[in-house]
Design a protein around this motif. Structure first.
Motif, short mmCIF file in Angstrom:
data_model
loop_
_atom_site.label_atom_id
_atom_site.label_comp_id
_atom_site.label_asym_id
_atom_site.label_seq_id
_atom_site.Cartn_x
_atom_site.Cartn_y
_atom_site.Cartn_z
N VAL A 22 0.85 -1.18 0.00
CA VAL A 22 0.00 0.00 0.00
C VAL A 22 0.89 1.24 0.00
O VAL A 22 1.72 1.41 0.90
N LEU A 23 0.73 2.07 -1.02
CA LEU A 23 1.49 3.30 -1.14
C LEU A 23 0.60 4.50 -0.85
O LEU A 23 -0.56 4.54 -1.25
N ASP A 24 1.18 5.49 -0.19
CA ASP A 24 0.50 6.77 -0.01
C ASP A 24 1.58 7.84 0.12
O ASP A 24 2.51 7.70 0.93
N ALA A 25 1.50 8.86 -0.72
CA ALA A 25 2.48 9.95 -0.72
C ALA A 25 3.91 9.43 -0.85
O ALA A 25 4.83 9.96 -0.23
N GLY A 26 4.08 8.38 -1.66
CA GLY A 26 5.41 7.87 -1.94
C GLY A 26 6.01 6.98 -0.87
O GLY A 26 7.17 6.57 -0.97
N ARG A 27 5.24 6.66 0.16
CA ARG A 27 5.73 5.83 1.25
C ARG A 27 4.89 4.57 1.39
O ARG A 27 3.70 4.57 1.07
N ALA A 28 5.51 3.52 1.90
CA ALA A 28 4.81 2.25 2.11
C ALA A 28 4.02 2.33 3.41
O ALA A 28 4.59 2.51 4.49
N GLN A 29 2.70 2.17 3.32
CA GLN A 29 1.85 2.10 4.50
C GLN A 29 1.67 0.65 4.97
O GLN A 29 1.36 0.41 6.13
N PHE A 30 1.87 -0.28 4.05
CA PHE A 30 1.80 -1.71 4.37
C PHE A 30 2.59 -2.47 3.32
O PHE A 30 2.55 -2.13 2.13
N SER A 31 3.29 -3.51 3.73
CA SER A 31 3.99 -4.40 2.81
C SER A 31 3.98 -5.80 3.42
O SER A 31 4.54 -6.02 4.49
N GLY A 32 3.31 -6.74 2.74
CA GLY A 32 3.24 -8.09 3.29
C GLY A 32 2.34 -8.97 2.46
O GLY A 32 1.90 -8.61 1.37
N SER A 33 2.05 -10.14 2.99
CA SER A 33 1.20 -11.09 2.28
C SER A 33 -0.25 -10.62 2.29
O SER A 33 -0.66 -9.82 3.14
N LYS A 34 -1.03 -11.15 1.35
CA LYS A 34 -2.46 -10.80 1.33
C LYS A 34 -3.15 -11.31 2.59
O LYS A 34 -4.06 -10.66 3.11
N ARG A 35 -2.68 -12.43 3.10
CA ARG A 35 -3.26 -12.96 4.34
C ARG A 35 -3.04 -11.98 5.49
O ARG A 35 -3.96 -11.70 6.28
N ASP A 36 -1.82 -11.44 5.61
CA ASP A 36 -1.54 -10.47 6.68
C ASP A 36 -2.35 -9.19 6.47
O ASP A 36 -2.79 -8.56 7.44
N PHE A 37 -2.51 -8.79 5.21
CA PHE A 37 -3.32 -7.60 4.91
C PHE A 37 -4.75 -7.83 5.36
O PHE A 37 -5.37 -6.94 5.97
N ARG A 38 -5.27 -9.01 5.10
CA ARG A 38 -6.65 -9.33 5.49
C ARG A 38 -6.82 -9.28 7.00
O ARG A 38 -7.89 -8.91 7.51
N GLU A 39 -5.76 -9.64 7.74
CA GLU A 39 -5.86 -9.65 9.20
C GLU A 39 -6.11 -8.26 9.76
O GLU A 39 -6.55 -8.12 10.91
#
Length: 257
Positions: free
Chosen positions: A210-227
């Motif tokens: 997940v990018l916002d203003a050029g920075r990573a707000q989240f980086s990981g597996s889809k499973r972790d994102f779902r959590e």
């Protein structure tokens, strides 16, 4: 993000500055074989990132490696480009070409020899469900068919790194689903990055950035994102649909819940 599956992309502290504005601001992530969905609003830096990965934009600082080949080194960049497939956000075609001619031309640009070109072009057309449209002029295709043609051009040389910028933008639901199925299959053999602002596109993903203003707000597996939605739906008596889950996870990551 798991990177033990080969064809590894490493981005470390990547900065791209446009005049006084940071389009990318210290971005770091890794991706292996599979589909990484790069999710974010317009202006988040997605297209800038993809242009850097395609070798079309310069970094201000930071490191980008693919399978150990360094983008800062001329020979490394040549090695990456040889195994890269890129679909820009707004593909440009010679509209007088047929679909077959457009994909054949892309193979020629990638240095594919005449002897192997026919088989590779046939495979690319088959993978993107364009075989029956091979003789149709590109200008007579629907928007979704043109997007699939652009993807066929990007993958005709069977690259290990595939970068698709907004491949589902402006498509109707049927065409979007067709493109997502193509992307999902590509991820079985290559490292695929897909930029999008549509959370339902995560259906094809294995990992999320997940990018916002050029920075990573989240980086990981889809499973972790779902959590990220666990607390949101823990007391909800009505099961959430996948679309609800991805929207809730995206809102949680961006601090909107």
């Amino acid at each position: 993000m798991t990177t033990t599956r080969g064809h590894t992309l490493v981005v470390d502290s990547l900065v791209v500055r446009h005049r006084r504005r940071h389009a990318l601001d210290g971005l770091s992530f890794e991706a292996g074989r599979g589909v990484l969905a790069v999710l974010g609003p317009n202006g988040a830096g997605k297209s800038t990132l993809f242009r850097v990965l395609a070798g079309l934009a310069k970094r201000t600082s930071g490191v980008v490696l693919f399978d150990g080949d360094d983008y800062r080194d001329r020979s490394g960049l040549r090695a990456v480009r040889a195994t890269l497939g890129f679909q820009p956000q707004a593909p440009v075609f010679n509209t007088g070409f047929t679909v077959l001619e457009a994909v054949r031309y892309a193979a020629w640009l990638k240095g594919v020899g005449r002897r192997e070109s026919a088989a590779l072009v046939d495979r690319a057309l088959g993978a993107t469900h364009l075989t029956d449209l091979a003789s149709r002029q590109v200008r007579r295709l629907s928007g979704g068919q043109q997007k699939r043609t652009a993807i066929a051009q990007a993958i005709v040389h069977e690259p290990h790194l595939v970068v698709l910028d907004e491949p589902t933008a402006s498509l109707d639901p049927t065409e979007r689903q067709a493109v997502l199925e193509i992307i999902s299959r590509l991820g079985r053999r290559a490292t695929v990055l897909v930029s999008t602002h549509i959370t339902s596109d995560l259906a094809a993903a294995t990992d999320v950035l997940v990018l916002d203003a050029g920075r990573a707000q989240f980086s990981g597996s889809k499973r972790d994102f779902r959590e990220r939605t666990h607390a949101t739906h823990a007391t909800d008596a009505t099961p959430a649909t996948d679309l609800d889950v991805w929207e809730a996870a995206y809102a949680a990551v961006r601090g909107a819940t």
